[in-house]
Design a protein around this motif. Structure first.
Motif, PDB file in Angstrom:
ATOM      1  N   ALA A  36       0.840  -1.207   0.000  1.00 41.50           N
ATOM      2  CA  ALA A  36       0.000   0.000   0.000  1.00 41.50           C
ATOM      3  C   ALA A  36       0.871   1.252   0.000  1.00 41.50           C
ATOM      4  O   ALA A  36       0.601   2.206  -0.750  1.00 41.50           O
ATOM      5  CB  ALA A  36      -0.933   0.001   1.200  1.00 41.50           C
ATOM      6  N   LEU A  37       1.899   1.275   0.826  1.00 41.62           N
ATOM      7  CA  LEU A  37       2.787   2.440   0.866  1.00 41.62           C
ATOM      8  C   LEU A  37       3.532   2.607  -0.453  1.00 41.62           C
ATOM      9  O   LEU A  37       3.746   3.728  -0.909  1.00 41.62           O
ATOM     10  CB  LEU A  37       3.782   2.312   2.014  1.00 41.62           C
ATOM     11  CG  LEU A  37       3.212   2.513   3.412  1.00 41.62           C
ATOM     12  CD1 LEU A  37       4.278   2.240   4.464  1.00 41.62           C
ATOM     13  CD2 LEU A  37       2.671   3.914   3.568  1.00 41.62           C
ATOM     14  N   GLY A  38       3.924   1.501  -1.051  1.00 40.08           N
ATOM     15  CA  GLY A  38       4.615   1.571  -2.343  1.00 40.08           C
ATOM     16  C   GLY A  38       3.736   2.166  -3.423  1.00 40.08           C
ATOM     17  O   GLY A  38       4.185   2.987  -4.226  1.00 40.08           O
ATOM     18  N   ASN A  39       2.472   1.750  -3.446  1.00 38.31           N
ATOM     19  CA  ASN A  39       1.543   2.294  -4.438  1.00 38.31           C
ATOM     20  C   ASN A  39       1.309   3.783  -4.211  1.00 38.31           C
ATOM     21  O   ASN A  39       1.244   4.568  -5.163  1.00 38.31           O
ATOM     22  CB  ASN A  39       0.216   1.533  -4.400  1.00 38.31           C
ATOM     23  CG  ASN A  39       0.342   0.128  -4.943  1.00 38.31           C
ATOM     24  OD1 ASN A  39       1.270  -0.184  -5.696  1.00 38.31           O
ATOM     25  ND2 ASN A  39      -0.568  -0.731  -4.559  1.00 38.31           N
ATOM     26  N   ASN A  40       1.183   4.190  -2.956  1.00 30.79           N
ATOM     27  CA  ASN A  40       0.986   5.609  -2.658  1.00 30.79           C
ATOM     28  C   ASN A  40       2.219   6.424  -3.038  1.00 30.79           C
ATOM     29  O   ASN A  40       2.098   7.527  -3.574  1.00 30.79           O
ATOM     30  CB  ASN A  40       0.680   5.809  -1.175  1.00 30.79           C
ATOM     31  CG  ASN A  40      -0.720   5.358  -0.823  1.00 30.79           C
ATOM     32  OD1 ASN A  40      -1.582   5.223  -1.683  1.00 30.79           O
ATOM     33  ND2 ASN A  40      -0.944   5.106   0.450  1.00 30.79           N
ATOM     34  N   ALA A  41       3.394   5.897  -2.756  1.00 28.38           N
ATOM     35  CA  ALA A  41       4.628   6.603  -3.101  1.00 28.38           C
ATOM     36  C   ALA A  41       4.765   6.726  -4.614  1.00 28.38           C
ATOM     37  O   ALA A  41       5.153   7.782  -5.132  1.00 28.38           O
ATOM     38  CB  ALA A  41       5.834   5.884  -2.522  1.00 28.38           C
ATOM     39  N   GLU A  42       4.427   5.667  -5.329  1.00 25.74           N
ATOM     40  CA  GLU A  42       4.504   5.706  -6.793  1.00 25.74           C
ATOM     41  C   GLU A  42       3.556   6.772  -7.350  1.00 25.74           C
ATOM     42  O   GLU A  42       3.926   7.537  -8.241  1.00 25.74           O
ATOM     43  CB  GLU A  42       4.146   4.339  -7.372  1.00 25.74           C
ATOM     44  CG  GLU A  42       4.240   4.282  -8.880  1.00 25.74           C
ATOM     45  CD  GLU A  42       3.855   2.920  -9.437  1.00 25.74           C
ATOM     46  OE1 GLU A  42       3.844   2.795 -10.676  1.00 25.74           O
ATOM     47  OE2 GLU A  42       3.582   2.005  -8.658  1.00 25.74           O
ATOM     48  N   ALA A  43       2.348   6.831  -6.815  1.00 28.52           N
ATOM     49  CA  ALA A  43       1.386   7.834  -7.265  1.00 28.52           C
ATOM     50  C   ALA A  43       1.878   9.243  -6.956  1.00 28.52           C
ATOM     51  O   ALA A  43       1.734  10.154  -7.787  1.00 28.52           O
ATOM     52  CB  ALA A  43       0.026   7.585  -6.612  1.00 28.52           C
ATOM     53  N   THR A  44       2.478   9.427  -5.802  1.00 36.06           N
ATOM     54  CA  THR A  44       2.998  10.740  -5.433  1.00 36.06           C
ATOM     55  C   THR A  44       4.116  11.170  -6.372  1.00 36.06           C
ATOM     56  O   THR A  44       4.126  12.308  -6.866  1.00 36.06           O
ATOM     57  CB  THR A  44       3.513  10.723  -3.983  1.00 36.06           C
ATOM     58  OG1 THR A  44       2.427  10.364  -3.122  1.00 36.06           O
ATOM     59  CG2 THR A  44       4.066  12.072  -3.572  1.00 36.06           C
ATOM     60  N   PHE A  45       5.056  10.273  -6.627  1.00 37.28           N
ATOM     61  CA  PHE A  45       6.152  10.611  -7.532  1.00 37.28           C
ATOM     62  C   PHE A  45       5.651  10.867  -8.953  1.00 37.28           C
ATOM     63  O   PHE A  45       6.164  11.731  -9.662  1.00 37.28           O
ATOM     64  CB  PHE A  45       7.210   9.510  -7.535  1.00 37.28           C
ATOM     65  CG  PHE A  45       8.073   9.515  -6.311  1.00 37.28           C
ATOM     66  CD1 PHE A  45       8.831  10.630  -5.979  1.00 37.28           C
ATOM     67  CD2 PHE A  45       8.127   8.410  -5.485  1.00 37.28           C
ATOM     68  CE1 PHE A  45       9.625  10.646  -4.849  1.00 37.28           C
ATOM     69  CE2 PHE A  45       8.920   8.403  -4.356  1.00 37.28           C
ATOM     70  CZ  PHE A  45       9.674   9.527  -4.031  1.00 37.28           C
ATOM     71  N   GLN A  46       4.633  10.132  -9.368  1.00 37.17           N
ATOM     72  CA  GLN A  46       4.075  10.353 -10.697  1.00 37.17           C
ATOM     73  C   GLN A  46       3.410  11.721 -10.769  1.00 37.17           C
ATOM     74  O   GLN A  46       3.535  12.430 -11.769  1.00 37.17           O
ATOM     75  CB  GLN A  46       3.064   9.255 -11.050  1.00 37.17           C
ATOM     76  CG  GLN A  46       2.566   9.324 -12.472  1.00 37.17           C
ATOM     77  CD  GLN A  46       3.685   9.189 -13.490  1.00 37.17           C
ATOM     78  OE1 GLN A  46       4.498   8.273 -13.393  1.00 37.17           O
ATOM     79  NE2 GLN A  46       3.746  10.082 -14.446  1.00 37.17           N
TER      80      GLN A  46
END
Length: 61
Positions: A36-46
């Motif tokens: 979940a944290l990885g997906n949120n971080a990926e969305a933030t960086f995108q």
């Protein structure tokens, strides 16, 4: 007959199984949290990359 009775009274195997189940549940919780944290971080960086106008993409040189 006494050996058979002692075998049924021995609970050390059951305890080991319980600890194994607890460890497995903790591992599942950790994997779920990291995902979940990885997906949120990926969305933030995108989002940041999109706001910067795609700077750093190949072919922008």
């Amino acid at each position: 007959m006494q050996k058979l009775a002692r075998l049924f009274k021995n609970e050390s195997g059951a305890t080991a199984i319980e600890y194994g189940l607890i460890a497995a549940l903790i591992a599942v919780a950790i994997i779920g949290g990291v995902t979940a944290l990885g997906n949120n971080a990926e969305a933030t960086f995108q989002t940041v990359a999109d706001e910067m106008g795609g700077a750093g993409e190949e072919g922008d040189e």
